[in-house]
Design a protein around this motif. Structure first.
Motif, short mmCIF file in Angstrom:
data_model
loop_
_atom_site.label_atom_id
_atom_site.label_comp_id
_atom_site.label_asym_id
_atom_site.label_seq_id
_atom_site.Cartn_x
_atom_site.Cartn_y
_atom_site.Cartn_z
N ASP A 127 0.93 -1.08 0.00
CA ASP A 127 -0.07 0.07 0.02
C ASP A 127 0.98 1.37 -0.12
OD1 ASP A 127 -2.45 -1.50 0.03
OD2 ASP A 127 -2.19 -1.52 2.18
N LEU A 128 1.87 1.29 0.78
CA LEU A 128 3.02 2.34 0.63
C LEU A 128 3.72 2.51 -0.75
CD1 LEU A 128 4.33 1.53 4.45
CD2 LEU A 128 2.75 3.46 3.61
N GLY A 129 3.59 1.64 -1.28
CA GLY A 129 4.34 1.97 -2.80
C GLY A 129 5.75 1.51 -2.63
N THR A 130 6.21 0.76 -1.39
CA THR A 130 7.66 0.31 -1.46
C THR A 130 8.24 -0.98 -2.21
OG1 THR A 130 6.87 -0.25 0.68
CG2 THR A 130 8.04 2.01 0.53
N ASN A 131 6.88 -1.49 -2.93
CA ASN A 131 7.52 -2.58 -3.60
C ASN A 131 7.92 -2.04 -5.08
OD1 ASN A 131 7.26 -4.90 -1.84
ND2 ASN A 131 5.18 -4.65 -2.19
N LYS A 132 7.95 -0.93 -5.22
CA LYS A 132 8.44 -0.46 -6.66
C LYS A 132 9.75 -1.00 -6.85
CE LYS A 132 5.36 3.56 -6.91
NZ LYS A 132 5.33 5.06 -6.87
N VAL A 133 10.09 -1.34 -7.94
CA VAL A 133 11.65 -1.60 -8.24
C VAL A 133 12.53 -0.52 -7.76
CG1 VAL A 133 13.32 -2.03 -10.07
CG2 VAL A 133 11.06 -2.91 -10.20
N GLU A 134 12.38 0.53 -7.84
CA GLU A 134 13.34 1.71 -7.30
C GLU A 134 13.50 1.79 -5.86
OE1 GLU A 134 11.23 3.11 -11.10
OE2 GLU A 134 10.70 2.27 -9.19
N PHE A 135 12.53 1.59 -4.88
CA PHE A 135 12.61 1.42 -3.52
C PHE A 135 13.38 0.27 -3.04
CE2 PHE A 135 8.91 4.66 -3.58
CZ PHE A 135 9.44 5.58 -2.92
N LYS A 136 13.03 -0.74 -3.76
CA LYS A 136 13.54 -2.02 -3.44
C LYS A 136 15.08 -2.02 -3.63
CE LYS A 136 10.07 -5.66 -3.34
NZ LYS A 136 9.78 -6.80 -4.05
N LYS A 137 15.67 -1.34 -4.79
CA LYS A 137 17.08 -1.23 -5.06
C LYS A 137 17.63 -0.28 -4.04
CE LYS A 137 20.02 -0.28 -8.77
NZ LYS A 137 20.05 -0.09 -10.38
N LEU A 138 16.94 0.65 -3.54
CA LEU A 138 17.55 1.62 -2.40
C LEU A 138 17.66 0.82 -1.10
CD1 LEU A 138 18.26 4.23 -1.19
CD2 LEU A 138 15.84 4.82 -0.73
N PHE A 139 16.67 0.30 -0.77
CA PHE A 139 16.69 -0.52 0.53
C PHE A 139 17.63 -1.88 0.46
CE2 PHE A 139 12.21 1.62 1.21
CZ PHE A 139 12.85 2.57 1.83
N THR A 140 17.84 -2.25 -0.77
CA THR A 140 18.79 -3.35 -0.79
C THR A 140 20.30 -2.96 -0.60
OG1 THR A 140 17.53 -4.56 -2.52
CG2 THR A 140 19.92 -5.20 -2.46
N TYR A 141 20.55 -1.68 -0.87
CA TYR A 141 21.90 -1.22 -0.49
C TYR A 141 21.91 -1.07 1.09
CZ TYR A 141 22.44 0.44 -5.49
OH TYR A 141 22.66 0.44 -6.71
#
Length: 234
Positions: A155-169
């Motif tokens: 719901d928060l939109g954090t499953n977008k590829v860009e967010f996942k890439k950031l949080f993977t770092y």
């Protein structure tokens, strides 16, 4: 909330909000008239974000034609995170230009554990090191005010590829960020928020009935599991 003294006020000729310029050359945008429900929601929003050490843009107040307005600081070059996803962290080098990416994750934890507002705007403030800040005010429904609605990371939109890439770092740091967040989610915060609500007798029951659900053990367990499951999917 700071009472602003204007150097000048410029009225918008389009749909953009009017802008107040202070003698210190700070820009503040007119957001909306202040009414009781919104003032309390603003107080709760500010208390929660400051408690978890999330930097906020400054909110101000100005009386115009006998109406008190909320104004929000408008720094030069500030960007809405959702509008600039493609170029913030498309590489490790760009990620390293971020001063406080852990704070962005904390903003989403606040949304998850305190699902009270219709929306919170997460912003990027450019500089030698770009840093994340949250907007000066929440977005709420005028008819409902604060409203407890459990949400998940999707719901928060954090499953977008860009967010996942950031949080993977950040992956090795995220469990500690969650643990530190939960340590601060304690009875003193509960008491502080309850006190703030008690200052508004005519709406305190409605607001407290919504707010106290954030502190129910069952809900806190759900929110923690949701955060930890998100890490497993990164």
């Amino acid at each position: 909330m700071r009472e602003l003294k204007p150097l000048t006020i410029s009225n918008s000729i389009k749909s953009a909000p009017s802008v107040l310029l202070t003698p210190e050359m700070e820009k503040f945008s007119f957001i909306q008239p202040l009414y009781q429900d919104f003032v309390l929601a603003q107080t709760l929003y500010t208390t929660i974000h400051k408690h978890f050490k999330v930097e906020m843009l400054e909110a101000g107040m100005f009386k115009l034609k006998e109406v008190n307005y909320l104004l929000a600081e408008e720094p030069e070059g500030v960007l809405n995170v959702d509008d600039w996803l493609d170029c913030i962290w498309s590489s490790k080098r760009k990620f390293n230009h971020l001063l406080n990416p852990n704070v962005l994750f904390k903003m989403y934890l606040i949304d998850l554990f305190f699902p009270l507002f219709s929306k919170t705007r997460k912003l990027l403030l450019p500089g030698k090191k770009d840093r994340f800040v949250v907007d000066a005010y929440p977005i709420i429904s005028k008819n409902e005010g604060v409203n407890f609605r459990p949400i998940n990371f999707n719901d928060l939109g954090t499953n977008k590829v860009e967010f996942k890439k950031l949080f993977t770092y950040l992956l090795k740091d995220l469990p500690q960020i969650i643990d530190e967040f939960l340590v601060l989610h304690h009875d003193n915060l509960y008491k502080d928020l309850k006190y703030q609500v008690s200052l508004y007798p005519s709406i305190r029951n409605k607001y407290w009935n919504e707010l106290k659900q954030c502190f129910e053990p069952e809900f806190k367990t759900y929110a923690r599991a949701e955060a930890e499951n998100y890490l497993l999917k990164l």
